[in-house]
Motif scaffolding. Structure first.
Motif, PDB file in Angstrom:
ATOM      1  N   UNK A  10       4.289  -4.558 -76.724  1.00  0.00           N
ATOM      2  CA  UNK A  10       3.239  -3.816 -76.019  1.00  0.00           C
ATOM      3  C   UNK A  10       1.860  -4.381 -76.320  1.00  0.00           C
ATOM      4  N   UNK A  11       1.667  -4.912 -77.537  1.00  0.00           N
ATOM      5  CA  UNK A  11       0.396  -5.567 -77.855  1.00  0.00           C
ATOM      6  C   UNK A  11       0.156  -6.745 -76.920  1.00  0.00           C
ATOM      7  N   UNK A  12       1.200  -7.536 -76.711  1.00  0.00           N
ATOM      8  CA  UNK A  12       1.074  -8.708 -75.861  1.00  0.00           C
ATOM      9  C   UNK A  12       0.803  -8.298 -74.415  1.00  0.00           C
ATOM     10  N   UNK A  13       1.491  -7.270 -73.958  1.00  0.00           N
ATOM     11  CA  UNK A  13       1.325  -6.821 -72.574  1.00  0.00           C
ATOM     12  C   UNK A  13      -0.086  -6.322 -72.300  1.00  0.00           C
ATOM     13  N   UNK A  14      -0.713  -5.707 -73.278  1.00  0.00           N
ATOM     14  CA  UNK A  14      -2.066  -5.198 -73.082  1.00  0.00           C
ATOM     15  C   UNK A  14      -3.017  -6.333 -72.732  1.00  0.00           C
ATOM     16  N   UNK A  15      -2.825  -7.508 -73.337  1.00  0.00           N
ATOM     17  CA  UNK A  15      -3.743  -8.608 -73.114  1.00  0.00           C
ATOM     18  C   UNK A  15      -3.384  -9.480 -71.915  1.00  0.00           C
ATOM     19  N   UNK A  17      -3.313 -10.376 -68.232  1.00  0.00           N
ATOM     20  CA  UNK A  17      -4.153  -9.947 -67.120  1.00  0.00           C
ATOM     21  C   UNK A  17      -3.440  -9.050 -66.132  1.00  0.00           C
ATOM     22  N   UNK A  18      -2.182  -9.339 -65.850  1.00  0.00           N
ATOM     23  CA  UNK A  18      -1.473  -8.567 -64.840  1.00  0.00           C
ATOM     24  C   UNK A  18      -1.155  -7.159 -65.313  1.00  0.00           C
ATOM     25  N   UNK A  19      -1.179  -6.915 -66.623  1.00  0.00           N
ATOM     26  CA  UNK A  19      -0.863  -5.590 -67.133  1.00  0.00           C
ATOM     27  C   UNK A  19      -2.095  -4.836 -67.605  1.00  0.00           C
ATOM     28  N   UNK A  20      -3.169  -5.521 -67.804  1.00  0.00           N
ATOM     29  CA  UNK A  20      -4.343  -4.919 -68.411  1.00  0.00           C
ATOM     30  C   UNK A  20      -4.797  -3.669 -67.665  1.00  0.00           C
ATOM     31  N   UNK A  21      -4.756  -3.697 -66.337  1.00  0.00           N
ATOM     32  CA  UNK A  21      -5.273  -2.582 -65.573  1.00  0.00           C
ATOM     33  C   UNK A  21      -4.388  -1.338 -65.635  1.00  0.00           C
ATOM     34  N   UNK A  76      -5.021 -14.326 -78.473  1.00  0.00           N
ATOM     35  CA  UNK A  76      -6.056 -15.098 -77.773  1.00  0.00           C
ATOM     36  C   UNK A  76      -5.453 -15.915 -76.641  1.00  0.00           C
ATOM     37  N   UNK A  77      -4.326 -16.570 -76.897  1.00  0.00           N
ATOM     38  CA  UNK A  77      -3.666 -17.361 -75.853  1.00  0.00           C
ATOM     39  C   UNK A  77      -3.252 -16.486 -74.684  1.00  0.00           C
ATOM     40  N   UNK A  78      -2.680 -15.345 -74.978  1.00  0.00           N
ATOM     41  CA  UNK A  78      -2.220 -14.461 -73.912  1.00  0.00           C
ATOM     42  C   UNK A  78      -3.391 -13.908 -73.114  1.00  0.00           C
ATOM     43  N   UNK A  79      -4.500 -13.639 -73.774  1.00  0.00           N
ATOM     44  CA  UNK A  79      -5.655 -13.092 -73.060  1.00  0.00           C
ATOM     45  C   UNK A  79      -6.239 -14.109 -72.065  1.00  0.00           C
ATOM     46  N   UNK A  80      -5.956 -15.393 -72.280  1.00  0.00           N
ATOM     47  CA  UNK A  80      -6.468 -16.428 -71.380  1.00  0.00           C
ATOM     48  C   UNK A  80      -5.525 -16.716 -70.212  1.00  0.00           C
ATOM     49  N   UNK A  81      -4.347 -16.139 -70.235  1.00  0.00           N
ATOM     50  CA  UNK A  81      -3.370 -16.378 -69.154  1.00  0.00           C
ATOM     51  C   UNK A  81      -3.822 -15.707 -67.862  1.00  0.00           C
ATOM     52  N   UNK A  82      -3.576 -16.375 -66.773  1.00  0.00           N
ATOM     53  CA  UNK A  82      -3.853 -15.803 -65.468  1.00  0.00           C
ATOM     54  C   UNK A  82      -2.692 -14.904 -65.066  1.00  0.00           C
ATOM     55  N   UNK A  83      -2.947 -13.886 -64.239  1.00  0.00           N
ATOM     56  CA  UNK A  83      -1.854 -13.017 -63.805  1.00  0.00           C
ATOM     57  C   UNK A  83      -0.705 -13.825 -63.206  1.00  0.00           C
ATOM     58  N   UNK A  84       0.501 -13.547 -63.672  1.00  0.00           N
ATOM     59  CA  UNK A  84       1.692 -14.218 -63.162  1.00  0.00           C
ATOM     60  C   UNK A  84       1.980 -15.563 -63.809  1.00  0.00           C
ATOM     61  N   UNK A  85       1.078 -16.067 -64.649  1.00  0.00           N
ATOM     62  CA  UNK A  85       1.277 -17.363 -65.294  1.00  0.00           C
ATOM     63  C   UNK A  85       2.321 -17.243 -66.404  1.00  0.00           C
ATOM     64  N   UNK A  86       3.176 -18.243 -66.510  1.00  0.00           N
ATOM     65  CA  UNK A  86       4.197 -18.281 -67.545  1.00  0.00           C
ATOM     66  C   UNK A  86       3.979 -19.527 -68.382  1.00  0.00           C
ATOM     67  N   UNK A  87       3.901 -19.336 -69.695  1.00  0.00           N
ATOM     68  CA  UNK A  87       3.746 -20.475 -70.603  1.00  0.00           C
ATOM     69  C   UNK A  87       5.071 -20.758 -71.262  1.00  0.00           C
TER      70      UNK A  87
END
Length: 88
Positions: A10-15, A17-21, A76-87
């Motif tokens: 859940x920590x990761x999901x918060x950051x 972009x697609x889940x932040x809202x 920090x890495x996750x917060x820089x991801x664009x919505x829908x982006x997979x690393x």
């Protein structure tokens, strides 16, 4: 039992972009407080390591610092991801 500073999904999901809202401001605020707490903890661990650099038991503190830095880097890495982006 999980530590309040352990990373979880859940920590990761918060950051992300697609889940932040869809997260309540309180959940985002809680994660922000967790990050701030870890930064303060890191500062204290570094201070202890400098002051007691000759003691043999510093590895416990060094491991915790490494774990904290890994957590912060992941957030920090996750917060820089664009919505829908997979690393990978």
């Amino acid at each position: 039992m999980d530590s309040p500073l352990d990373i979880n999904r859940s920590d990761l999901d918060v950051f992300k972009g697609k889940h932040r809202q869809i997260y309540a401001p309180d959940e985002y605020s809680l994660l922000t407080q967790k990050v701030e707490t870890i930064l303060c903890m890191n500062q204290e661990i570094i201070r202890l390591c400098i002051e007691h650099h000759e003691e043999p038991n510093l590895s416990v503190y060094q491991l915790r610092l490494q774990s904290n830095l890994t957590y912060l880097a992941t957030i920090a890495d996750i917060s820089l991801m664009k919505p829908g982006e997979v690393r990978e």
